[in-house]
Every structure is written in structure tokens, then in C-alpha cells.
Design an enzyme around this catalytic site. Structure first.
Site, PDB file in Angstrom:
ATOM      1  N   CYS A 144       0.799  -1.228   0.000  1.00 46.11           N
ATOM      2  CA  CYS A 144       0.000   0.000   0.000  1.00 46.11           C
ATOM      3  C   CYS A 144       0.827   1.270   0.000  1.00 46.11           C
ATOM      4  O   CYS A 144       0.262   2.370   0.009  1.00 46.11           O
ATOM      5  CB  CYS A 144      -0.966  -0.019   1.179  1.00 46.11           C
ATOM      6  SG  CYS A 144      -2.114  -1.408   1.093  1.00 46.11           S
ATOM      7  N   HIS A 185      -2.025   7.960   6.218  1.00 46.34           N
ATOM      8  CA  HIS A 185      -2.554   6.736   5.618  1.00 46.34           C
ATOM      9  C   HIS A 185      -3.958   6.471   6.160  1.00 46.34           C
ATOM     10  O   HIS A 185      -4.888   6.223   5.399  1.00 46.34           O
ATOM     11  CB  HIS A 185      -1.610   5.579   5.921  1.00 46.34           C
ATOM     12  CG  HIS A 185      -1.809   4.367   5.077  1.00 46.34           C
ATOM     13  ND1 HIS A 185      -1.870   4.416   3.697  1.00 46.34           N
ATOM     14  CD2 HIS A 185      -1.964   3.055   5.415  1.00 46.34           C
ATOM     15  CE1 HIS A 185      -2.057   3.199   3.226  1.00 46.34           C
ATOM     16  NE2 HIS A 185      -2.117   2.353   4.240  1.00 46.34           N
ATOM     17  N   HIS A 210      -9.884   2.323   0.675  1.00 42.71           N
ATOM     18  CA  HIS A 210      -8.447   2.077   0.521  1.00 42.71           C
ATOM     19  C   HIS A 210      -8.215   1.566  -0.895  1.00 42.71           C
ATOM     20  O   HIS A 210      -8.600   0.453  -1.230  1.00 42.71           O
ATOM     21  CB  HIS A 210      -7.972   1.057   1.554  1.00 42.71           C
ATOM     22  CG  HIS A 210      -6.479   0.971   1.655  1.00 42.71           C
ATOM     23  ND1 HIS A 210      -5.636   1.380   0.647  1.00 42.71           N
ATOM     24  CD2 HIS A 210      -5.671   0.524   2.653  1.00 42.71           C
ATOM     25  CE1 HIS A 210      -4.388   1.186   1.010  1.00 42.71           C
ATOM     26  NE2 HIS A 210      -4.381   0.679   2.239  1.00 42.71           N
TER      27      HIS A 210
END
Length: 378
Positions: free
Chosen positions: A143, A271, A305
Site C-alpha cells: 500500500c 494513511h 483504501h
């Protein structure tokens, strides 16, 4: 001593369920709109789930390309047109950021040795369609892929390999991907709540974004990618560090490269996955960096996400925040609930945001941080 090469973001694009270009996305975010919805999709999951998904891939697909490749093309074509750069020039580089690529083809019954499953294959197909003569590079680093792709492009330009680099990233949410996160019991059964005391986990999302990084400064106010660093905490295959020290290391090194101190940072784009451990870890890293008073946001409750596209999408939004003097609030945040107290932005916040820290973390303990700076001509 070699003179430092400045690297600027001279074009940007977002193609997401929320909106199909960066300016429209930013306007929607300022209006409090979100792409996250409840989905009853038996093909992806036996139970309802919340995510930001495209309504119909038929609206995305370009003739002769998969949905994933089409997303890369949508965003790359837009930034190339914006920047008006010569893609055929060998001094123009191309980087693709993704975690899963064409993995959805497996669910359509293709063989595991089908060449289209190769990330390098997709990058090559897209590069040829766009007219690049340079060899494309693929960054697939969980990620943090989007941030690592931009850091890689920055270093390529600084090393004199290219004058400009197009960075594009995308991911789609398949049954395989969703079931993997569900197996970790990491998927929330409601819209996610980053940094909130009652957060239950992530929402996933689909989307793509692209930027052009260049050593040539554009006219007017410009955004410079001033620093970037990567670290790894080697804590667990899916669980982040319990101390935040390793993300702090990436933050510190990015700040050192940019030549900035804690007092210089005006905003943090975190994040912020809304999982218990990630948000706690980020709060600890932010505290270690002395940035606990700096406004922090997470965009996961707007986009979900988006995996390999997340770092790029969230960076583009940060660029527009800096240019427009508006920091997007953390949707879903109501009550502080992280290990360390941090200043979570919960309402649309006007201000002067000349220096931005963007962070990302991912499976395998990887962490990345970049520093964006406003560059104003005197």
C-alpha cells in the site's frame, strides 16, 4: 558539489467512483461527498460490505484493454495532455504503481500462466499505447506503492536519467482481494472512521491517479516534491510496528532531505486506514516527529483504501489542498481514539498549507513518507 535538482509536480489526475478528474474530485471532497457505499454484491462477497466501487466497468474499458489497463490510460492520457510533454522522447520516463494489476482475470477463468497477469506486461501494453520509447518501470510495494513510485521518479530525475516522468497507478477490488481483507477481520461493516475511538476497520476502494514529475518548473505557483524516504519495521506480515519508530524514521529522513523541521509542516495527509493498529501506529510516529499539533487528515472514508493507487490519489488531493488553501476533513472522525493525541482535522479547514507531509504504510511492515512544498516565484 553537485547542484540539487528540484522536482516539480506539473500535472495531476484522479479517476475514481467519486469523480473522473482531479478538480471535480476536489470540489466533491470540499462538499463532503463520498464514493463509499453499501454493496450487496454476491460476486464479490457473500455478505454486504462498504466500499467505493465503479458502477459499471463497461464505462471504464477502452477497446482492447482490461479495466485495470484502461484506468492507467485514462489518468496517464490526461496528465500527458495537461503537461504537454513529449512521451516519445527517451528523456521521458514512465512508472506504473499497483498491487494487483490484472488479477481479476483469474476470476474470469484465465490460466495462471496467462501473460496478461504480469504487471510488466500491463505496463508495456500501456506504455506502447501512449507512445513511450523509454522502458516502463513497475512499482508494486503493497500500500505504499504510490509514494514509492513518486520517490523512484524523483530519484530518476535527480540522477539525470529523465527530464520528466509520468507516474500512474490503479487498482480494482475483486472477490479475491476483498476476501483476503475479510479473512483478517479488517473490513468495517459501516463507513470507516479513521482515527476515531469507535473505528472498526477499512473500506476498500477502486480508482486511479497520475502525476507528471519534472525538473522543469512550471509557471506560477508550483508544488515541489522536496523529499521522500522509505523504511520497514519488519514487525509482522500484516500488523504494523507497535512503536511507530520505523514510520517516524521515514518521516525524519524525508524531512531531512527536504530541509524542513517540524515547525515548517502545515498539514499531514496520513494513511489513516481506520484499523485499530494502523491508526495507533501513525499517531505514535507523528508524536515522535513532534508533529502532534499539526492538522492531520485521512481520505479513506471518501475513496476507500485504493491500494496501489492510494498514495497517488491522496497526494493529488494534497496538491489541490495546498493550491486552494482548503484542507479536507477526516470523514467519519468524531471522537479521538488513538494511542497518542494528534490534531485530526474534522471540518473543512481554510488556511495556508505551504508544506505537506504525506505518509503511507503497508503489509510487510513497509512505510513511506514524502514532503510537498509550495514554490512561489518572488
Amino acid at each position: 558539489m553537485k547542484q540539487k535538482t528540484d522536482v516539480f509536480i506539473i500535472a495531476d489526475s484522479i479517476y475514481a467512483p467519486l469523480e473522473k478528474n482531479a478538480a471535480a474530485n476536489f470540489q466533491a471532497l470540499c462538499a463532503g461527498e463520498s464514493g463509499v457505499r453499501r454493496h450487496d454484491d454476491a460476486q464479490r462477497s457473500p455478505v454486504p460490505f462498504f466500499a467505493s466501487l465503479f458502477n459499471n466497468y463497461a464505462d471504464i474499458i477502452l477497446p482492447g484493454f482490461t479495466p485495470f489497463e484502461s484506468l492507467l490510460l485514462h489518468t496517464a492520457k490526461e496528465v500527458i495532455a495537461q503537461a504537454n510533454i513529449p512521451v516519445q522522447d527517451p528523456r521521458t520516463g514512465f512508472i506504473v504503481s499497483t498491487t494487483k494489476g490484472n488479477i481479476s482475470l483469474l476470476e474470469e477463468g484465465v490460466s495462471a500462466d496467462d501473460p496478461r497477469l504480469s504487471l510488466a506486461h500491463s505496463a508495456g501494453v500501456v506504455a506502447r499505447e501512449l507512445g513511450f520509447t523509454s522502458t516502463p518501470v513497475v512499482v508494486s510495494h503493497a500500500c505504499i506503492s504510490g509514494l514509492v513510485a513518486m520517490i523512484t521518479a524523483k530519484r530518476q530525475i535527480e540522477a539525470g536519467l529523465y527530464d520528466q516522468v509520468v507516474v500512474t497507478g490503479a487498482d480494482l477490488i475483486t472477490r479475491f482481494i476483498l476476501s483476503g481483507f475479510q479473512s483478517f477481520q479488517a473490513v468495517a461493516d459501516e463507513p470507516c472512521k479513521p482515527f476515531d475511538a469507535n473505528r472498526k476497520g477499512i473500506n476498500l476502494g477502486e480508482g486511479a491517479a497520475a502525476v507528471v514529475l519534472s525538473r522543469f518548473r512550471p509557471e506560477g505557483t508550483a508544488i515541489r516534491l522536496a523529499g521522500g524516504a522509505v523504511s520497514n519495521d519488519a514487525n509482522h506480515i500484516s500488523g504494523p510496528s507497535r512503536t511507530g519508530e520505523e514510520l517516524y524514521l521515514a518521516i525524519r529522513r524525508a524531512m531531512e532531505e527536504a530541509g524542513v523541521e517540524a515547525a515548517d509542516i502545515d498539514m499531514i495527509s496520513a494513511h489513516g486506514t481506520a484499523t485499530r493498529y494502523n491508526d495507533d501506529m501513525e499517531s505514535k510516529a507523528i508524536k515522535l516527529a513532534g508533529l502532534q499539533e499539526v492538522p492531520v487528515n485521512s481520505l479513506k472514508a471518501y475513496y476507500g483504501h485504493t491500494l496501489g493507487a492510494a498514495g497517488l490519489i491522496e497526494t493529488v488531493v494534497s496538491v489541490h489542498s495546498m493550491k486552494n488553501g482548503q484542507m479536507i476533513p477526516t470523514r467519519g472522525f468524531e471522537q479521538p481514539g488513538t494511542s497518542e493525541n494528534i490534531h485530526v482535522c474534522s471540518t473543512l479547514q481554510p488556511g495556508i498549507f505551504d508544506t505537506c507531509l504525506k505518509t503511507a504504510s503497508g503489509f510487510g511492515g513497509c512505510n513511506a513518507a514524502i514532503i510537498l512544498e509550495t514554490d512561489k516565484l518572488l
